[in-house]
Design a protein around this motif. Structure first.
Motif, mmCIF file in Angstrom:
data_model
loop_
_atom_site.group_PDB
_atom_site.id
_atom_site.type_symbol
_atom_site.label_atom_id
_atom_site.label_comp_id
_atom_site.label_asym_id
_atom_site.label_seq_id
_atom_site.Cartn_x
_atom_site.Cartn_y
_atom_site.Cartn_z
ATOM 1 N N UNK A 1 -4.750 8.309 2.844
ATOM 2 C CA UNK A 1 -3.595 8.348 1.958
ATOM 3 C C UNK A 1 -3.131 9.774 1.720
ATOM 4 N N UNK A 2 -4.058 10.722 1.882
ATOM 5 C CA UNK A 2 -3.713 12.127 1.689
ATOM 6 C C UNK A 2 -2.688 12.587 2.717
ATOM 7 N N UNK A 3 -2.753 12.046 3.937
ATOM 8 C CA UNK A 3 -1.774 12.401 4.980
ATOM 9 C C UNK A 3 -0.358 12.043 4.524
ATOM 10 N N UNK A 4 -0.222 10.866 3.928
ATOM 11 C CA UNK A 4 1.088 10.434 3.442
ATOM 12 C C UNK A 4 1.554 11.307 2.285
ATOM 13 N N UNK A 5 0.649 11.613 1.367
ATOM 14 C CA UNK A 5 1.011 12.448 0.221
ATOM 15 C C UNK A 5 1.477 13.827 0.678
ATOM 16 N N UNK A 6 0.802 14.386 1.680
ATOM 17 C CA UNK A 6 1.191 15.697 2.204
ATOM 18 C C UNK A 6 2.548 15.628 2.900
ATOM 19 N N UNK A 7 2.806 14.523 3.612
ATOM 20 C CA UNK A 7 4.097 14.356 4.284
ATOM 21 C C UNK A 7 5.226 14.251 3.266
ATOM 22 N N UNK A 8 4.999 13.512 2.191
ATOM 23 C CA UNK A 8 6.000 13.394 1.133
ATOM 24 C C UNK A 8 6.234 14.737 0.446
ATOM 25 N N UNK A 9 5.153 15.458 0.212
ATOM 26 C CA UNK A 9 5.248 16.781 -0.405
ATOM 27 C C UNK A 9 6.088 17.722 0.459
ATOM 28 N N UNK A 10 5.802 17.722 1.763
ATOM 29 C CA UNK A 10 6.532 18.600 2.681
ATOM 30 C C UNK A 10 8.005 18.199 2.788
ATOM 31 N N UNK A 11 8.263 16.887 2.774
ATOM 32 C CA UNK A 11 9.643 16.408 2.856
ATOM 33 C C UNK A 11 10.437 16.840 1.627
ATOM 34 N N UNK A 12 9.823 16.726 0.467
ATOM 35 C CA UNK A 12 10.498 17.114 -0.774
ATOM 36 C C UNK A 12 10.746 18.622 -0.803
ATOM 37 N N UNK A 13 9.769 19.389 -0.353
ATOM 38 C CA UNK A 13 9.916 20.847 -0.317
ATOM 39 C C UNK A 13 11.041 21.243 0.644
ATOM 40 N N UNK A 14 11.082 20.580 1.796
ATOM 41 C CA UNK A 14 12.116 20.879 2.777
ATOM 42 C C UNK A 14 13.502 20.556 2.222
ATOM 43 N N UNK A 15 13.603 19.460 1.488
ATOM 44 C CA UNK A 15 14.874 19.083 0.871
ATOM 45 C C UNK A 15 15.309 20.135 -0.141
ATOM 46 N N UNK A 16 14.368 20.566 -0.981
ATOM 47 C CA UNK A 16 14.698 21.550 -2.010
ATOM 48 C C UNK A 16 15.096 22.887 -1.399
ATOM 49 N N UNK A 17 14.444 23.251 -0.293
ATOM 50 C CA UNK A 17 14.740 24.530 0.355
ATOM 51 C C UNK A 17 16.129 24.555 0.969
ATOM 52 N N UNK B 1 0.843 -1.205 0.000
ATOM 53 C CA UNK B 1 0.000 0.000 0.000
ATOM 54 C C UNK B 1 0.876 1.252 0.000
ATOM 55 N N UNK B 2 1.885 1.259 0.868
ATOM 56 C CA UNK B 2 2.783 2.409 0.948
ATOM 57 C C UNK B 2 3.540 2.628 -0.367
ATOM 58 N N UNK B 3 3.985 1.531 -0.957
ATOM 59 C CA UNK B 3 4.699 1.644 -2.229
ATOM 60 C C UNK B 3 3.783 2.224 -3.306
ATOM 61 N N UNK B 4 2.529 1.754 -3.359
ATOM 62 C CA UNK B 4 1.573 2.271 -4.346
ATOM 63 C C UNK B 4 1.306 3.758 -4.140
ATOM 64 N N UNK B 5 1.176 4.169 -2.869
ATOM 65 C CA UNK B 5 0.929 5.584 -2.567
ATOM 66 C C UNK B 5 2.129 6.447 -2.984
ATOM 67 N N UNK B 6 3.331 5.929 -2.737
ATOM 68 C CA UNK B 6 4.539 6.666 -3.135
ATOM 69 C C UNK B 6 4.615 6.796 -4.655
ATOM 70 N N UNK B 7 4.289 5.731 -5.363
ATOM 71 C CA UNK B 7 4.311 5.764 -6.823
ATOM 72 C C UNK B 7 3.294 6.760 -7.354
ATOM 73 N N UNK B 8 2.121 6.826 -6.698
ATOM 74 C CA UNK B 8 1.095 7.787 -7.103
ATOM 75 C C UNK B 8 1.590 9.220 -6.916
ATOM 76 N N UNK B 9 2.263 9.440 -5.799
ATOM 77 C CA UNK B 9 2.824 10.766 -5.520
ATOM 78 C C UNK B 9 3.887 11.138 -6.557
ATOM 79 N N UNK B 10 4.763 10.193 -6.855
ATOM 80 C CA UNK B 10 5.871 10.456 -7.782
ATOM 81 C C UNK B 10 5.375 10.683 -9.203
ATOM 82 N N UNK B 11 4.380 9.904 -9.611
ATOM 83 C CA UNK B 11 3.825 10.071 -10.959
ATOM 84 C C UNK B 11 3.136 11.422 -11.090
ATOM 85 N N UNK B 12 2.445 11.837 -10.028
ATOM 86 C CA UNK B 12 1.760 13.123 -10.055
ATOM 87 C C UNK B 12 2.717 14.293 -10.126
#
Length: 238
Positions: free
Chosen positions: A111-127, A19-30
């Motif tokens: 699943x939205x909680x995970x997507x938001x966490x991934x989004x925030x993590x990526x933003x923090x990395x870029x910053x 489930x987690x892998x599928x959610x991550x793939x959905x986030x990455x594809x988006x």
């Protein structure tokens, strides 16, 4: 240059691991984000991995050892990565703070909680990404988010920052290879940070500060493609 994100998922339940892998793939594809996903069912296997990860999704209750012990050992070895704990219980929250977890999620959450966490993590990395520049009078670490544009000056370059500029003895081509996807060479003499672009036109870009840059004819198609890829990936629609 766009980096390839590395995500580790560690959960002893195969169903939830999938489930987690599928959610991550959905986030990455988006996000049209290049990435590699590594899955583990044991904490020891994660610790034994020679790969370095940008984001680690870590179950608190593993069969061989608890997730906090894995995180503590990971930190003790000074290995990088933003740790997002995932659990079915809330009594572990205080321990999550002790190991400086980036986020703490519940398996019962959406699943939205995970997507938001991934989004925030990526933003923090870029910053927090940047480069060390050796100027004529000083050497300093510069965040990518500080750089507005870079201009070629013969054997040197001028790096224009939010609060000033630096003259560096470096070629535009060489520094171009050190930058990330927010930067684009629009002309033989200029590299622009898309973060500071207010208006895009076929033949020119206008920054928020009002400065305009012409796009060379040879670069117009490439600039258009990369600019719209960038804003599609990072812009928030209101």
């Amino acid at each position: 240059m766009e980096r390839t994100l590395k995500i580790a998922i560690c959960d002893d339940e195969q169903t939830y691991l999938d489930i987690l892998e599928d959610e991550c793939l959905r986030f990455l594809e988006g996000r049209n984000q290049k990435a590699q996903i590594f899955c583990f069912q044991r904490g020891e296997d994660l610790l034994s991995s020679e790969d370095e990860f940008d984001i680690i999704l870590l179950d608190v209750e593993l069969q061989d050892m608890d997730g906090f012990s894995v995180a503590e050992e990971w930190k003790n070895r000074q290995r990088p990565g933003k740790i997002i704990f995932i659990t079915s219980h809330d009594e572990w929250v205080q321990r999550a703070f002790k190991v400086q977890a980036f986020r703490y999620l519940y398996k019962s959450g959406s699943g939205q909680d995970l997507l938001e966490a991934l989004e925030d993590a990526l933003k923090d990395m870029n910053d927090n990404e940047g480069i060390v520049l050796e100027g004529k009078e000083e050497s300093r670490f510069v965040y990518f988010r500080e750089i507005r544009w870079i201009e070629a000056l013969g054997d040197e370059i001028a790096v224009f920052l939010v609060g000033g500029h630096l003259i560096v003895r470096l070629s535009l081509k060489k520094i171009e290879g050190c930058l990330d996807e927010r930067f684009q060479r629009i002309h033989k003499g200029y590299i622009i940070n898309f973060q500071f672009v207010e208006h895009y036109y076929k033949e020119r870009l206008v920054l928020f500060c009002g400065k305009e840059f012409q796009i060379s004819k040879r670069k117009q198609k490439e600039v258009k493609k990369h600019y719209f890829e960038y804003i599609t990936k990072y812009a928030k629609v209101i």
